[in-house]
Enzyme design. Structure first.
Site, PDB file in Angstrom:
ATOM      1  N   GLU A 106      -7.388  -5.502 -10.420  1.00 40.79           N
ATOM      2  CA  GLU A 106      -8.260  -4.892  -9.404  1.00 40.79           C
ATOM      3  C   GLU A 106      -8.625  -3.493  -9.852  1.00 40.79           C
ATOM      4  O   GLU A 106      -8.319  -3.096 -10.977  1.00 40.79           O
ATOM      5  CB  GLU A 106      -7.557  -4.898  -8.035  1.00 40.79           C
ATOM      6  CG  GLU A 106      -6.263  -4.121  -7.976  1.00 40.79           C
ATOM      7  CD  GLU A 106      -5.664  -4.070  -6.566  1.00 40.79           C
ATOM      8  OE1 GLU A 106      -6.420  -4.116  -5.584  1.00 40.79           O
ATOM      9  OE2 GLU A 106      -4.434  -3.969  -6.464  1.00 40.79           O
TER      10      GLU A 106
ATOM     11  N   LYS B  65       0.841  -1.193   0.000  1.00 44.52           N
ATOM     12  CA  LYS B  65       0.000   0.000   0.000  1.00 44.52           C
ATOM     13  C   LYS B  65       0.885   1.255   0.000  1.00 44.52           C
ATOM     14  O   LYS B  65       0.925   2.020   0.971  1.00 44.52           O
ATOM     15  CB  LYS B  65      -0.943  -0.043   1.215  1.00 44.52           C
ATOM     16  CG  LYS B  65      -2.322   0.447   0.879  1.00 44.52           C
ATOM     17  CD  LYS B  65      -3.334  -0.039   1.879  1.00 44.52           C
ATOM     18  CE  LYS B  65      -4.547   0.851   1.943  1.00 44.52           C
ATOM     19  NZ  LYS B  65      -5.235   1.076   0.682  1.00 44.52           N
TER      20      LYS B  65
END
Ligand code: PLP
Ligand code: COI
Length: 342
Positions: free
Chosen positions: A220, A184
């Site tokens: 995604e 992330k």
């Protein structure tokens, strides 16, 4: 404890500043004790590593009020582990074991009045993040860092709540093979800003990214993993080394199998298969499970049989079971729900 007088039901996914946040600093090879502070501003040198070479990563999780008035968080140990993985990949120091979860508990307790009431449709979003703070001009990691967690009460990530979304297959890539797609890192999101702005300008809610190596497989979106439901009611989710390992998606796979008795499969999903699925959802902390009604591939529309009116039946069951677990209505697997002692 009195809750703040906010219009909980009409909150969007935005920043509402609260009074308290958690801060700890890393210097000379060690983290300080960490404090709850009221100062929402960060003042850094102009040459700080985060400004020059984007050395920063973050997490996202939520606190919920249960029906019987307790305040809980959902699997914060997995956010702790993922933040460690992000820090290690970005050559940033990791927090001592357990410190992340302690900080989560401290910051939720300090902001208890902002945890939206049960049934309001809102939650308290927590944003943990770390960044390089000392001056860095040659390309190298910083040696001083700050870790913070602020909180903000939020409503649904997508306007319209549970209304099915329209996605477009993006011509831009989000992550490269052997790159940083699985962590992330702030830089992954900077990469996606042009693509999401274009998608919105063209009337789409989100992008579907494909694998950048072959552009044949589903990866995604900019902020959520995919779950698909097959016509024979199996749950399928893309397997890839370049997507973020979503805690929501991993939890939903357990919910599907253990609570709903469905068959689940984590495997490569080809773009050419999209037309064969019955339902599609985006899953993540912010997205929860947001249904997808239509995917547009360069003008060619792929319409999910679940339609544009409402969530498909299996997506709905997954949504209700997961949120039931998160809000204490349904018994959670051991360790998933962590109560905040006030
Ligand atoms: N994928 C990306 C790129 C994300 O930013 C997020 C959000 O955190 C997710 C997936 C969902 O992950 P999680 O369920 O852990 O929030
Ligand atoms: C989250 O779901 O917590 C995220 O970080 C995704 C982001 C798009 C808000």
């Amino acid at each position: 404890m009195e809750k703040k007088n906010l219009d909980w039901a009409n909150l969007g996914f935005g920043y509402v500043q609260t009074e308290k946040r958690y801060v700890t600093n890393y210097k000379n090879g060690a983290w300080d004790e960490g404090v709850i502070t009221e100062d929402a501003n960060v003042v850094l040198n102009e040459c700080a590593g985060v400004f020059q070479y984007a050395q920063t990563c973050f997490e996202g999780l939520k606190a919920y009020t249960t029906e019987d008035g307790r305040i809980v968080t959902f699997r914060p140990d997995l956010n702790e582990q993922r933040m460690k993985d992000s820090c290690t990949r970005l050559v940033m120091p990791t927090l001592p074991d357990g410190r992340f979860v302690e900080a989560v508990k401290a910051v939720v307790k300090a902001n208890a009045e902002y945890v939206p009431p049960f049934g309001s449709g809102a939650t308290l979003y927590l944003r943990p993040y770390m960044f390089g703070t000392n001056p860095v001009i040659g390309v190298k990691p910083a040696n001083e860092y700050q870790f913070r967690i602020f909180t903000t009460p939020v409503g649904p990530y997508f306007k319209g709540g549970a209304k099915p979304l329209t996605l477009c297959i993006s011509d831009y890539d989000r992550a490269a093979p052997h790159g940083t797609g699985h962590i992330k890192a702030g830089l992954n999101y900077a990469m996606s800003l042009h693509a999401i702005t274009e998608a919105h300008k063209n009337g789409f809610d989100e992008n579907m990214y494909l694998d950048s190596a072959t552009r044949t497989k589903v990866e995604e979106t900019g902020g959520a993993n995919f779950l698909f439901v097959t016509k024979d009611n199996k749950i399928v989710t893309p397997k890839s080394d370049t997507i973020l390992p979503s805690i929501t998606r991993r939890s939903l796979m357990v919910v599907a199998k253990e609570y709903l008795g469905l068959e689940v499969e984590e495997r490569e999903v080809y773009k050419d298969e999209l037309k064969d699925f019955a339902e599609c959802g985006l899953c993540g902390t912010a997205a929860v499970i947001s249904p997808v009604g239509k995917i547009v591939d360069h003008g060619k529309e792929i319409c999910l049989p679940s339609g544009m009116g409402e969530m498909g039946p299996t997506t709905k069951k997954l949504y209700e079971t997961l949120t039931g677990i998160q809000m204490g209505r349904i018994e959670a697997p051991e360790g998933w729900v962590v109560e905040i002692e006030l």
